[in-house]
Design an enzyme around this catalytic site. Structure first.
Site, PDB file in Angstrom:
ATOM      1  N   ASP A   9      33.256  74.763  32.465  1.00  0.00           N
ATOM      2  CA  ASP A   9      32.466  73.530  31.857  1.00  0.00           C
ATOM      3  C   ASP A   9      33.223  72.686  30.617  1.00  0.00           C
ATOM      4  O   ASP A   9      33.658  73.500  29.899  1.00  0.00           O
ATOM      5  CB  ASP A   9      31.170  73.835  31.546  1.00  0.00           C
ATOM      6  N   ASP A 103      31.467  67.593  35.368  1.00  0.00           N
ATOM      7  CA  ASP A 103      32.566  68.372  34.387  1.00  0.00           C
ATOM      8  C   ASP A 103      32.274  69.739  34.688  1.00  0.00           C
ATOM      9  O   ASP A 103      32.857  70.576  33.907  1.00  0.00           O
ATOM     10  CB  ASP A 103      32.233  67.955  33.002  1.00  0.00           C
ATOM     11  N   GLU A 104      31.791  70.436  35.739  1.00  0.00           N
ATOM     12  CA  GLU A 104      31.465  71.964  35.707  1.00  0.00           C
ATOM     13  C   GLU A 104      31.815  72.222  37.318  1.00  0.00           C
ATOM     14  O   GLU A 104      31.220  71.580  38.271  1.00  0.00           O
ATOM     15  CB  GLU A 104      30.270  72.581  35.218  1.00  0.00           C
TER      16      GLU A 104
HETATM   17  P1  TTP Z   1      27.271  68.706  30.024  1.00  0.00           P
HETATM   18  O1  TTP Z   1      28.300  69.701  30.577  1.00  0.00           O
HETATM   19  O2  TTP Z   1      25.876  69.280  30.089  1.00  0.00           O
HETATM   20  O3  TTP Z   1      27.653  68.469  28.374  1.00  0.00           O
HETATM   21  P2  TTP Z   1      29.089  68.301  27.667  1.00  0.00           P
HETATM   22  O4  TTP Z   1      30.108  68.395  28.573  1.00  0.00           O
HETATM   23  O5  TTP Z   1      28.988  66.702  27.083  1.00  0.00           O
HETATM   24  O6  TTP Z   1      29.065  69.128  26.338  1.00  0.00           O
HETATM   25  P3  TTP Z   1      29.105  70.773  26.492  1.00  0.00           P
HETATM   26  O7  TTP Z   1      30.435  70.867  25.788  1.00  0.00           O
HETATM   27  O8  TTP Z   1      27.752  71.410  26.093  1.00  0.00           O
HETATM   28  O9  TTP Z   1      29.381  70.994  27.896  1.00  0.00           O
HETATM   29  O10 TTP Z   1      27.393  67.225  30.596  1.00  0.00           O
HETATM   30  C1  TTP Z   1      28.566  66.758  31.294  1.00  0.00           C
HETATM   31  C2  TTP Z   1      28.593  65.164  31.087  1.00  0.00           C
HETATM   32  O11 TTP Z   1      27.447  64.705  31.808  1.00  0.00           O
HETATM   33  C3  TTP Z   1      28.302  64.730  29.714  1.00  0.00           C
HETATM   34  O12 TTP Z   1      29.598  64.779  28.864  1.00  0.00           O
HETATM   35  C4  TTP Z   1      27.581  63.655  29.874  1.00  0.00           C
HETATM   36  C5  TTP Z   1      26.784  63.584  31.136  1.00  0.00           C
HETATM   37  N1  TTP Z   1      25.408  63.749  30.870  1.00  0.00           N
HETATM   38  C6  TTP Z   1      24.617  62.732  30.710  1.00  0.00           C
HETATM   39  O13 TTP Z   1      24.962  61.722  31.076  1.00  0.00           O
HETATM   40  N2  TTP Z   1      22.998  62.773  30.443  1.00  0.00           N
HETATM   41  C7  TTP Z   1      22.867  64.164  30.166  1.00  0.00           C
HETATM   42  O14 TTP Z   1      21.494  64.341  29.746  1.00  0.00           O
HETATM   43  C8  TTP Z   1      23.475  65.393  30.366  1.00  0.00           C
HETATM   44  C9  TTP Z   1      23.191  66.708  30.035  1.00  0.00           C
HETATM   45  C10 TTP Z   1      25.035  65.038  30.483  1.00  0.00           C
HETATM   46 MG    MG Z   2      30.070  70.070  29.609  1.00  0.00          MG
END
Ligand code: TTP
Ligand code: MG
Length: 379
Positions: A9, A103-104
């Protein structure tokens, strides 16, 4: 075979891309999301998280908590481009990749630890490849199943790498709140609390009938998860409509023998990917890029489902006969399309099929133990 599943992720994904593309933003709180009064936060950099800003928070509140932040509307196209880059890396590491979001992804890396030294070493390699290709950090979790792998990737964010071993899983899970089990939302949490259950350990110890009262039909699955058990397979996304492999050669190929050798190798790689993914296909495509950069493709559709190296190779040979090999060859590619789950297709017990199956199974066993470089077929 013992399973090893990896969950990767990206850290603060959208915000990290912005910080990478705009170096002046590095080290600053960056908040990406809708800029109108009713906008919400998509994500924010870890510098902004210190102030309590998080995804899905109203932008108005984020502005109040961290007014000094840099606020950006986001560039979806650019994030998708980086997303494609990281997914390509995953597909390079494992033939079995299940993307979960932009992103995962989960990857099945079972057996590959023997090649890389340890499962930890594979995690280090994946992180380094992501960093090299995109400049960004990711957090990696490695565990015997999907549930634990996802939990692990979240344990050391950002830039984390956590391996959870089967024997340590229960002790690690016991103190965690029930919400850490996916599928347990606010309502299920409340229902469990009615029976005095707040931690995963309490779910593990609970009587199944009590759990059924709180959770209904998912009680048994949740109890398994609480014990750290989860046998869901990593599923290739159905978006993968074809599986293929191509190779650009260090020097152009001119002879039939060289080309035959190259496609034989490609067929072995594609066949292995099909079988590892548990799919069969019908249409085989040969791609050729010549020294002049001219590209041609030729396709043929088989009468029945195929997944064995020999079957793919037989069809590719037919396609090769259709090509006019008038100049050097820069690149060759083989792919199989029109995929279906292997289980959906009846297996005919023909003697020839059985021999193919036996031979391919033997090859697969060696490849999953030592990596796909170890064995090349001389058909
Ligand atoms: P995530 O992997 O949940 O968050 P992140 O990568 O920003 O942070 P983390 O280090 O905690 O993993 O989500 C991936 C992308 O998806 C995030 O950068 C933006 C988008 N996203 C949204 O647009 N709205 C949301 O509510 C979430 C959770 C994510
Ligand atoms: Mg992330």
């Amino acid at each position: 075979m013992r399973r090893w599943i990896m969950h990767v992720d990206m850290d603060a994904f959208f915000a990290s891309v912005e910080q990478f593309d705009n170096p002046e933003l590095r080290g600053l709180p960056v908040i990406v999301g809708g800029q109108s009064d009713r906008g919400v936060v998509s994500t924010c950099s870890y510098e902004a998280r210190v102030y309590g800003v998080h995804s899905a928070m109203p932008m108005v509140e984020a502005r109040r908590l961290c007014p000094q932040a840099v606020f950006l509307p986001g560039r979806m196209k650019r994030y998708q481009e980086v997303s494609r880059q990281i997914m390509a890396i995953f597909n390079d590491f494992s033939p079995l990749v299940e993307p979960l979001s932009v992103d995962e992804a989960f990857m099945d890396i079972s057996g590959m630890e023997r090649l890389s030294g340890s499962e930890q070493a594979i995690g280090i390699k994946v992180k380094a490849a992501i960093k090299a290709a995109t400049g960004l950090t990711a957090s990696v979790g490695i565990a015997p199943n999907k549930f634990l792998a996802k939990l692990a990737s979240d344990m050391q964010k950002p830039d984390g790498l956590v391996v959870i071993r089967a024997e340590d899983a229960e002790a690690l899970l016991r103190p965690l709140p029930v919400r850490r089990i996916f599928g347990i939302g606010r309502r299920a949490e409340q229902a469990l609390l009615q029976f005095g259950i707040a931690t995963i350990g309490q779910i593990a110890d609970a009587d199944i009938h009590i759990l059924q009262k709180a959770l209904g039909s998912s009680a048994a699955t949740v109890k398994q998860l609480a014990h750290g058990l989860d046998d869901r397979p990593v599923l290739n996304s159905s978006a993968a409509k074809s599986i293929g492999k191509e190779c650009t050669f260090t020097h152009d190929l001119y002879t039939e023998e060289e080309r035959r050798h190259a496609v034989l190798d490609l067929c072995g790689r594609v066949g292995w990917r099909l079988r590892r993914s548990g799919v069969v296909g019908y249409t085989v495509t040969l791609k050729v890029k010549f020294a002049s950069f001219k590209i041609i493709t030729r396709s043929i559709t088989a009468e029945g489902p195929i997944s064995y190296d020999e079957e793919i190779f037989t069809l590719v040979q037919k396609l090769m006969q259709e090509v006019k090999w008038t100049e050097g060859v820069r690149l060759l590619g083989v792919s199989v399309a029109h995929l279906e789950p292997a289980g959906a297709v009846p297996i005919l017990g023909f003697a020839e099929d059985e021999r193919l199956e036996k031979r391919n199974k033997a090859v697969d066993k060696i490849k999953s133990k030592f990596g796909e470089e170890i064995i090349k077929r001389g058909l």
